[in-house]
Design a protein around this motif. Structure first.
Motif, PDB file in Angstrom:
ATOM      1  N   VAL A 118       0.796  -1.234   0.000  1.00 59.82           N
ATOM      2  CA  VAL A 118       0.000   0.000   0.000  1.00 59.82           C
ATOM      3  C   VAL A 118       0.824   1.278   0.000  1.00 59.82           C
ATOM      4  CG1 VAL A 118      -1.988  -1.102   1.094  1.00 59.82           C
ATOM      5  CG2 VAL A 118      -0.347   0.163   2.510  1.00 59.82           C
ATOM      6  N   VAL A 119       2.105   1.202   0.338  1.00 60.13           N
ATOM      7  CA  VAL A 119       2.937   2.404   0.370  1.00 60.13           C
ATOM      8  C   VAL A 119       3.119   2.907  -1.060  1.00 60.13           C
ATOM      9  CG1 VAL A 119       5.284   3.250   0.778  1.00 60.13           C
ATOM     10  CG2 VAL A 119       4.130   1.895   2.514  1.00 60.13           C
ATOM     11  N   ARG A 120       2.773   4.165  -1.267  1.00 57.90           N
ATOM     12  CA  ARG A 120       2.872   4.764  -2.595  1.00 57.90           C
ATOM     13  C   ARG A 120       3.388   6.186  -2.492  1.00 57.90           C
ATOM     14  NH1 ARG A 120      -0.640   2.141  -6.350  1.00 57.90           N
ATOM     15  NH2 ARG A 120      -1.966   0.635  -5.327  1.00 57.90           N
ATOM     16  N   ALA A 121       3.988   6.645  -3.550  1.00 58.77           N
ATOM     17  CA  ALA A 121       4.328   8.062  -3.647  1.00 58.77           C
ATOM     18  C   ALA A 121       3.029   8.806  -3.964  1.00 58.77           C
ATOM     19  CB  ALA A 121       5.346   8.285  -4.751  1.00 58.77           C
ATOM     20  N   PRO A 122       2.879  10.045  -3.487  1.00 55.97           N
ATOM     21  CA  PRO A 122       1.679  10.818  -3.835  1.00 55.97           C
ATOM     22  C   PRO A 122       1.524  10.927  -5.353  1.00 55.97           C
ATOM     23  CG  PRO A 122       2.950  11.927  -2.138  1.00 55.97           C
ATOM     24  CD  PRO A 122       3.785  10.774  -2.621  1.00 55.97           C
ATOM     25  N   GLU A 123       0.290  11.003  -5.812  1.00 53.65           N
ATOM     26  CA  GLU A 123      -0.015  11.077  -7.237  1.00 53.65           C
ATOM     27  C   GLU A 123       0.800  12.166  -7.931  1.00 53.65           C
ATOM     28  OE1 GLU A 123      -1.706   9.300 -10.327  1.00 53.65           O
ATOM     29  OE2 GLU A 123      -2.250   8.772  -8.278  1.00 53.65           O
ATOM     30  N   GLY A 124       1.548  11.788  -8.960  1.00 48.08           N
ATOM     31  CA  GLY A 124       2.325  12.743  -9.739  1.00 48.08           C
ATOM     32  C   GLY A 124       3.618  13.210  -9.088  1.00 48.08           C
ATOM     33  N   ALA A 125       3.946  12.677  -7.907  1.00 50.72           N
ATOM     34  CA  ALA A 125       5.152  13.105  -7.191  1.00 50.72           C
ATOM     35  C   ALA A 125       6.258  12.080  -7.358  1.00 50.72           C
ATOM     36  CB  ALA A 125       4.842  13.295  -5.708  1.00 50.72           C
ATOM     37  N   ALA A 126       7.475  12.522  -7.111  1.00 43.34           N
ATOM     38  CA  ALA A 126       8.613  11.606  -7.092  1.00 43.34           C
ATOM     39  C   ALA A 126       8.435  10.630  -5.930  1.00 43.34           C
ATOM     40  CB  ALA A 126       9.907  12.397  -6.932  1.00 43.34           C
ATOM     41  N   PRO A 127       9.056   9.463  -5.999  1.00 43.22           N
ATOM     42  CA  PRO A 127       8.853   8.449  -4.962  1.00 43.22           C
ATOM     43  C   PRO A 127       9.155   8.898  -3.528  1.00 43.22           C
ATOM     44  CG  PRO A 127       9.945   7.478  -6.836  1.00 43.22           C
ATOM     45  CD  PRO A 127       9.873   8.954  -7.090  1.00 43.22           C
ATOM     46  N   GLY A 128      10.102   9.767  -3.316  1.00 46.05           N
ATOM     47  CA  GLY A 128      10.421  10.200  -1.959  1.00 46.05           C
ATOM     48  C   GLY A 128      11.360   9.225  -1.277  1.00 46.05           C
ATOM     49  N   TYR A 137       4.115   2.881  15.103  1.00 40.77           N
ATOM     50  CA  TYR A 137       4.068   1.529  15.642  1.00 40.77           C
ATOM     51  C   TYR A 137       2.837   0.827  15.075  1.00 40.77           C
ATOM     52  CZ  TYR A 137       2.784  -2.377  18.400  1.00 40.77           C
ATOM     53  OH  TYR A 137       2.417  -3.640  18.741  1.00 40.77           O
ATOM     54  N   ALA A 138       2.995  -0.419  14.695  1.00 40.60           N
ATOM     55  CA  ALA A 138       1.863  -1.277  14.341  1.00 40.60           C
ATOM     56  C   ALA A 138       2.294  -2.721  14.583  1.00 40.60           C
ATOM     57  CB  ALA A 138       1.451  -1.087  12.884  1.00 40.60           C
ATOM     58  N   ASP A 139       1.390  -3.528  15.112  1.00 43.02           N
ATOM     59  CA  ASP A 139       1.655  -4.960  15.240  1.00 43.02           C
ATOM     60  C   ASP A 139       1.911  -5.544  13.849  1.00 43.02           C
ATOM     61  OD1 ASP A 139       1.378  -5.094  17.991  1.00 43.02           O
ATOM     62  OD2 ASP A 139      -0.657  -5.911  17.945  1.00 43.02           O
ATOM     63  N   LEU A 140       2.549  -6.699  13.789  1.00 38.83           N
ATOM     64  CA  LEU A 140       2.875  -7.319  12.512  1.00 38.83           C
ATOM     65  C   LEU A 140       1.646  -7.830  11.768  1.00 38.83           C
ATOM     66  CD1 LEU A 140       6.116  -9.292  13.428  1.00 38.83           C
ATOM     67  CD2 LEU A 140       5.927  -7.172  12.120  1.00 38.83           C
ATOM     68  N   ASP A 141       0.499  -7.899  12.448  1.00 41.71           N
ATOM     69  CA  ASP A 141      -0.703  -8.396  11.786  1.00 41.71           C
ATOM     70  C   ASP A 141      -1.720  -7.287  11.486  1.00 41.71           C
ATOM     71  OD1 ASP A 141      -1.482  -7.873  14.375  1.00 41.71           O
ATOM     72  OD2 ASP A 141      -2.410  -9.812  14.714  1.00 41.71           O
ATOM     73  N   ILE A 142      -1.289  -6.042  11.526  1.00 42.63           N
ATOM     74  CA  ILE A 142      -2.174  -4.916  11.220  1.00 42.63           C
ATOM     75  C   ILE A 142      -2.184  -4.682   9.711  1.00 42.63           C
ATOM     76  CG2 ILE A 142      -2.457  -2.405  11.447  1.00 42.63           C
ATOM     77  CD1 ILE A 142      -3.275  -3.906  13.955  1.00 42.63           C
ATOM     78  N   PHE A 143      -3.370  -4.553   9.144  1.00 37.10           N
ATOM     79  CA  PHE A 143      -3.519  -4.261   7.722  1.00 37.10           C
ATOM     80  C   PHE A 143      -3.953  -2.814   7.549  1.00 37.10           C
ATOM     81  CE2 PHE A 143      -3.302  -8.702   7.462  1.00 37.10           C
ATOM     82  CZ  PHE A 143      -3.038  -9.033   6.148  1.00 37.10           C
ATOM     83  N   PHE A 144      -3.338  -2.140   6.605  1.00 34.84           N
ATOM     84  CA  PHE A 144      -3.689  -0.764   6.283  1.00 34.84           C
ATOM     85  C   PHE A 144      -4.440  -0.746   4.963  1.00 34.84           C
ATOM     86  CE2 PHE A 144      -0.025  -0.378   9.054  1.00 34.84           C
ATOM     87  CZ  PHE A 144      -0.445   0.603   9.930  1.00 34.84           C
ATOM     88  N   ALA A 145      -5.577  -0.046   4.930  1.00 33.18           N
ATOM     89  CA  ALA A 145      -6.341   0.086   3.689  1.00 33.18           C
ATOM     90  C   ALA A 145      -5.665   1.069   2.748  1.00 33.18           C
ATOM     91  CB  ALA A 145      -7.766   0.552   3.992  1.00 33.18           C
ATOM     92  N   ARG A 146      -4.954   2.039   3.328  1.00 32.28           N
ATOM     93  CA  ARG A 146      -4.236   3.046   2.535  1.00 32.28           C
ATOM     94  C   ARG A 146      -2.858   3.250   3.137  1.00 32.28           C
ATOM     95  NH1 ARG A 146      -8.851   6.034   3.879  1.00 32.28           N
ATOM     96  NH2 ARG A 146     -10.525   5.491   2.490  1.00 32.28           N
ATOM     97  N   ASP A 147      -2.016   3.908   2.393  1.00 31.61           N
ATOM     98  CA  ASP A 147      -0.666   4.231   2.832  1.00 31.61           C
ATOM     99  C   ASP A 147      -0.724   5.153   4.057  1.00 31.61           C
ATOM    100  OD1 ASP A 147       1.933   5.097   3.170  1.00 31.61           O
ATOM    101  OD2 ASP A 147       2.164   5.840   1.129  1.00 31.61           O
TER     102      ASP A 147
END
Length: 171
Positions: A14-24, A115-125
């Motif tokens: 889910v990790v993404r660069a913002p739309e139209g932006a360089a990856p960062g 911080y997030a447990d190893l079993d946490i799912f993110f719907a978005r970045d």
């Protein structure tokens, strides 16, 4: 096989660069464990597959590291240091769980970050978010929040909230 690193795999996806932006800059994911050798022995092949996924991603780069926690060094100089020092090393049935709960606060206090447990799912970045807490549950009387193992981010080290939370933790 157990999906121990499913949350990390999800984050890579889910990790993404913002739309139209360089990856960062890359996203650094630190997996803190009490026994690095044991963790790598048990989960090394799974970790390798997640690392391969991260390396092949056309999205923002994710770098994974497994680090061993030095409990005493992390809690030293915090409200937790006096608490654990005064009571010795064994706090009963839930000692290990309580130490892990304490460590998540101590790590974020020392280094800042998310911080997030190893079993946490993110719907978005989540990497673009500033300080946040993801509510896990209300307690049974609905008067206080349970943020014990919820994902949270305090980007700057030594955020005042961590000392408050540590004081609450030992109260």
């Amino acid at each position: 096989p157990r999906r121990t690193l499913c949350g990390v795999e999800n984050l890579v996806r889910v990790v993404r660069a913002p739309e139209g932006a360089a990856p960062g800059p890359p996203v650094l994911v630190l997996i803190w464990t009490l026994d690095r050798s044991g963790f790598l022995a048990a989960h090394g092949s799974l970790l390798a597959s997640v690392e391969a996924l991260a390396a092949s991603s056309t999205r923002r780069r994710v770098v994974l590291r497994v680090l061993e926690v030095q409990f005493e060094a992390l809690i030293s100089g915090t409200p937790l240091g006096a608490f654990y020092g005064a009571r010795g090393r064994d706090l009963g049935t839930y000692d290990r769980f309580n130490r892990v709960n304490a460590l998540r606060l101590a790590i974020v206090r020392r280094y800042g970050g998310m911080y997030a447990d190893l079993d946490i799912f993110f719907a978005r970045d989540p990497t673009h978010l500033d300080d946040f807490f993801a509510l896990q549950t209300l307690n049974t009387n609905r008067e206080s929040l349970n943020v014990n193992s919820c994902p949270f981010a305090l980007r700057a080290p030594a955020h005042p909230f961590t000392d408050e939370a540590m004081a609450d933790f030992i109260a």
